[in-house]
Design an enzyme around this catalytic site. Structure first.
Site, PDB file in Angstrom:
ATOM      1  N   GLU A 208       0.884  -1.171   0.000  1.00 39.12           N
ATOM      2  CA  GLU A 208       0.000   0.000   0.000  1.00 39.12           C
ATOM      3  C   GLU A 208       0.915   1.212   0.000  1.00 39.12           C
ATOM      4  OE1 GLU A 208      -3.532   0.162   0.337  1.00 39.12           O
ATOM      5  OE2 GLU A 208      -3.650  -1.980  -0.124  1.00 39.12           O
ATOM      6  N   CYS A 242      -2.023   9.204   2.795  1.00 38.64           N
ATOM      7  CA  CYS A 242      -1.631   8.665   1.480  1.00 38.64           C
ATOM      8  C   CYS A 242      -2.636   9.011   0.388  1.00 38.64           C
ATOM      9  CB  CYS A 242      -1.426   7.163   1.549  1.00 38.64           C
ATOM     10  SG  CYS A 242      -2.724   6.288   2.397  1.00 38.64           S
TER      11      CYS A 242
END
Lengths: 500, 477
Positions: A208, A242
């Site tokens: 990720e 993110c």
């Protein structure tokens, strides 16, 4: 030390302890209790790590985590059950299904920006899928890491789910061990190193990562609402998310109104001096602070721009008319700086985005269905939210993950369970019906070959449109014939009828 | 042989094509799949000849395990393509997203690399290609250089039938593959050995390229409990000696009790005689080992083995023939038990109990396939529940991989990822989570904005907490 921890986890996994459904549910419920009981301590640790406001903690980390656990507990039996699949003529009387199974011992490497959510959400998936898991929280959020190390063994089985703390060398030592899956959240530089380490043991990975998530604002849009939603997403956690909108793309004609919309929203959110607002965060550490400030070099802020190194404070900052080659546009910002890059229209915006690496998220604000459709069809990204930011993360029936440089694999909800499982294809036949098998054995001839070809054909029932139409037509015709036949028989039998 | 420069040019060309979006529409993908179908249907004889030249593959095996399996996968893909391409709307929503459009799109990845293997040189490269095309990608095919006739045939036919701007065949050996791997791909699909797999993963890491690895291993075969030994022997022989044992899912070795072994051996002898006659070397239905090097490797293993040859054992170097061979009294430490056999040699290991067999299997790497022959459901269930493997088949061998509904792939050392049917489509797609939020309900959104308060948090918590019987959960960041 790391080797022993992994070894013990493996022994406990091989003993079958993590497999029974009741055990997995019990561990998940215990994790739930940990979060509920220790919320105060978790909030304090986050305040020390990143100056997280007491409200942001449940909002940004804990509610989501609790929901993941509740979903897993409620659906586990269903997720873990065998999943039947389509058969062929040859297997018509057999059992054909996919059985999800645990992988073994997995490694979860957490990140520092949401140290609880990003470390424990994968753990929920790993436990639900029946694995053992070594948890390695990020050392950069050190208070959270120490707290996790102290708390987890008190609630979860310490042999199956050990916590390993430490920096680069401890992580490297861990990566030398053999795991059955590695789940890493962080940046692409380390992501590549994780993949390399995994290659040695042929270990599959979920990465990720991040990237520059663009946010396109169409000119015919309610700018007030759009700016409010974007401002929230950009400056929450001081931009260290993110999937934060990294930069804005819009036409020059609306740029000033966008800046004004953001300015007004910032005032609503944090007051005239964000530094004194309890709801505005700080940068994680000095190194990252310096890094983010360096990106601003040579540019004048249209909004904000102030900073205080002693507090690692950077004001919510917007920069206008940023050229594509600026340093601000070369790497993920991961801080409270919002560049605006002007584009001439949707074509230009799509072209701009497609020229760059695939981002973790794309945002598009528009009331025009065509614009939205084009953005979806002509770009790719980990995920998309239209007319808002980040919200696709919050629905756990949507897979969350990147593509290309923004990552590989996905999780959340059932996707977590599937990510940490092996989907074993199972065919259980009987030794009966051997006559069906006869054509496949040598010695071979033409007739046998033909029979086998026919029997191998799938699907068993053809559900195509053509067949469907044929089936309906044939049924109607058959029904019609039946009625006609019945009428004829009745007439032939001489039964009088006064219907006509 | 392609030079590194040639390869880069080809990849750049394919990438430019991909960027133009020409591979995305359903019509394009369908046309290419139709063309691939024609390629196989119109060249069956050429394909059979090439396979016979490379592997001495009997026509029956070529038809069953190369041509028909490819055709099936093509039919399946073409019939289901539209469904697969549809965005998935039927996903759970929650209170906060009730007004929103939430769906999962399947999107093409880009330019993918498919590296084939030599044992089924046609289907091991075409089945992934079917999936890559169906998913809307461009693809580079790198067939195995060991099967030269098939490699040449593919290099000739693919550009003739498929769009040359989207799909290319690059030929070459190990060195060429190494330099090919220096380029960036959006997915790499490899079928072959663990050793090469490691170097592929290492090559993929700097580009963060996702990889599917279809490897192998020693696939164990239990024959246990009450069983019709004749039928079991037939199915076992068929799966073991098909393609001369050179199948990644061939039963590698047998685990059974001494009693079962004694009943099994005569059944195996009889079956082999029925299949291949008294001299399998003269039977048209018996294949050959692919190269002298592979033949030598198998003969070495056989020579070093301390087991006793009870069936077969014959061989001929000039045409790379090895007779269907069965050995007994084989121990764990035997030369035949250290690596995947991949040949027509079947060791039988004797066990005293099912548990002993299961323990043995669990001490080894996870295999690609696991087989159990037994009439007793409890035996099948015990093995299933206490072991792991890529796939599993009870009371038969290999056939589980012919079902497009089942994912075909390994776990642990036997591989990662899967394909066949829809699973291939998913492998070569990116699942993009999409949420199209409504402009309404901004008043609800207000709850999440600063300045924060206990009041707002309380309401938000109530609205977003997962309720046991609802579809999904929501958190607000």
């Amino acid at each position: 030390m790391e080797m022993q921890v992994v070894q013990r986890a493996r022994e406990n996994f091989l003993a079958g302890r993590s497999r029974p459904l009741e055990f997995r549910v019990q561990q998940l419920k215990s994790l739930q209790r940990m979060i509920t009981d220790r919320q105060g301590e978790i909030a304090t640790a986050l305040k020390q790590d990143i100056n997280r406001s007491q409200y942001d903690t449940p909002l940004l980390e804990l509610i989501g985590l609790e929901n993941e656990i509740s979903l897993a507990v409620s659906k586990l039996a269903q997720w873990a059950a065998p999943r039947p699949v389509e058969k062929s003529l040859l297997t018509i009387s057999d059992q054909v299904y996919i059985q999800p199974e645990p992988l073994g011992v997995v490694l979860i490497i957490g990140a520092w920006n949401y140290p609880w959510a990003l470390t424990l959400q994968p753990l929920v998936g790993a436990i639900a899928a029946g694995n053992a898991a070594v948890v390695k929280p990020s050392e950069l959020s050190e208070y959270s890491a120490s707290l996790l190390k102290a708390l987890l063994p008190r609630y979860l089985d310490q042999e199956l789910y050990p916590v390993v703390c430490g920096g680069v060398s401890e992580t490297q030592e861990l990566l030398r061990q053999r795991f059955d899956h590695i789940f890493y959240t962080g940046n692409s530089t380390v992501g590549k190193l994780v993949m390399e380490a995994a290659a040695r043991h042929l270990t599959p990975v979920t990465l990720e990562l991040g990237g520059k998530s663009p946010c396109y604002i169409d000119k015919d849009v309610d700018l007030r609402v759009a700016c409010r939603r974007i401002t929230w997403g950009k400056f929450v956690n001081c931009g260290q998310t993110c999937i934060a909108p990294d930069y804005i793309l819009c036409e020059p004609s609306i740029q000033n109104r966008v800046v004004e919309g953001i300015r007004q929203t910032l005032l609503e959110f944090y007051g005239p001096d964000p530094k004194s607002s309890p709801d505005y965060g700080r940068i994680i550490n000095q190194r990252h602070f310096n890094h983010v400030m360096a990106l601003l070099d040579g540019y004048t802020a249209a909004l904000g721009g102030q900073s205080d190194s002693s507090q690692r404070y950077i004001a919510p900052t917007v920069v206008k008319d940023v050229p594509p080659h600026a340093r601000l546009m070369q790497e993920e910002i991961f801080g409270p700086l919002l560049p605006i890059v002007t584009v001439s229209d949707i074509d230009d915006a799509i072209h701009f985005i497609s020229e760059r690496e695939k981002p973790l998220a794309i945002y598009v604000f528009s009331s025009n269905k065509k614009v939205i459709k084009r953005m979806l069809a002509e770009t790719t990204s980990g995920g998309v939210t239209v007319n808002d930011v980040m919200m696709h993360y919050t629905l756990n029936s949507l897979p969350f993950g990147g593509v290309g440089q923004s990552g590989t694999g996905r999780y959340h909800g059932k996707h977590s369970f599937d990510q940490f499982s092996h989907h074993r294809a199972c065919l259980v036949k009987s030794l009966g019906m051997e006559r069906v098998n006869m054509p496949r054995y040598p010695p071979q001839n033409h007739q046998k070959a033909r029979r086998v070809r026919l029997a191998m054909r799938t699907p068993l029932v053809d559900f195509s449109k053509g067949t469907y139409i044929w089936a309906v037509t044939a049924s109607i015709v058959a029904l019609g014939l039946l009625v006609t036949l019945t009428v004829i028989l009745i007439l032939a039998a001489g039964v009088s009828c006064t219907c006509w | 042989m392609n030079t590194p420069l040639d390869s880069s040019c080809v990849i750049d060309r394919l990438r430019a094509t991909f960027r133009s979006g020409v591979t995305f529409p359903e019509q394009f993908r369908m046309t290419q799949l139709q063309n691939l179908l024609s390629l196989v249907e119109e060249n069956e004889q050429l394909i059979q000849d090439a396979l016979h030249k490379d592997l001495h593959k009997p026509k029956f095996e070529s038809v069953l395990s190369e041509i028909q399996i490819t055709l099936n996968d093509l039919y399946f893909a073409m019939e289901n393509l539209r469904t697969w391409m549809q965005p998935e709307y039927n996903i759970g929503k929650n209170l906060a997203t009730r007004m929103d459009d939430c769906f999962i799109r399947r999107e093409p990845l880009g330019v993918v690399l498919i590296i084939g293997a030599w044992n089924y040189p046609l289907h091991l490269i075409l089945l992934p290609l079917v999936a890559a095309i169906a998913a809307g990608n461009c693809a580079i095919l790198k067939p195995s250089e060991i099967c030269q006739a098939t490699e040449q045939l593919l290099a000739e036919l693919i550009p003739k039938y498929l769009s040359q701007d989207c799909y290319a065949v690059l030929c070459g050996g190990a060195e060429d593959t190494k330099s090919l791997l220096k380029n960036k791909f959006d997915h790499i699909f490899y079928t072959g050995s663990q050793v090469v797999a490691r170097s592929i993963l290492l090559a993929a890491a700097p580009h963060l390229t996702p990889v599917t690895l279809e490897l192998g291993g020693k696939s164990p075969c239990f024959i246990y409990g009450h069983i019709d030994i004749q039928k079991a022997a037939k199915r076992l022989c068929w799966s073991k000696f098909f393609n001369t044992g050179q199948s990644c899912v061939a039963p590698d070795y047998v685990l059974c009790t001494a009693q079962t072994r004694d009943a099994l051996l005569p059944a195996l002898r009889e079956t082999l005689r029925t299949f291949y006659g008294p001299d399998p070397g003269a039977s048209l239905d018996m294949g050959r080992i692919v190269t002298p090097r592979h033949w030598r490797r198998l003969m070495d293993m056989l020579e070093k083995s301390k087991g006793k040859v009870v069936i077969g054992g014959g061989s001929r170097e000039e045409d790379r023939y090895i007779a269907p061979t069965v050995l007994v009294d084989v121990q764990e430490s035997d030369a035949l038990m250290q690596e995947e056999i991949f040949g027509p040699i079947l060791p039988i290991l004797t066990i005293e109990s099912l548990e002993e067999g299961i323990d043995y299997i669990n001490r080894q790497e996870k295999p690609l396939a696991l087989y159990v022959f037994s009439d007793e459901t409890s035996v099948v269930t015990t093995v299933l529940n206490n072991t792991s493997s890529g796939g599993f088949c009870g009371n038969d061998g290999i056939v589980h991989m012919a079902l497009p509904g089942l994912p075909f792939g390994g776990v642990g050392a036997s591989g990662m990822g899967s394909y066949h049917g829809r699973w291939g489509f998913e492998t070569f797609s990116h699942r993009r989570g999409c949420m199209n939020r409504s402009w309404l309900l901004e008043r609800v959104n207000v709850l999440r904005y600063p300045p924060y308060s206990d009041y707002n948090l309380g309401w938000l918590r109530w609205a977003t907490t997962f309720k046991k019987n609802s579809w999904g959960g929501c958190s607000v960041m």
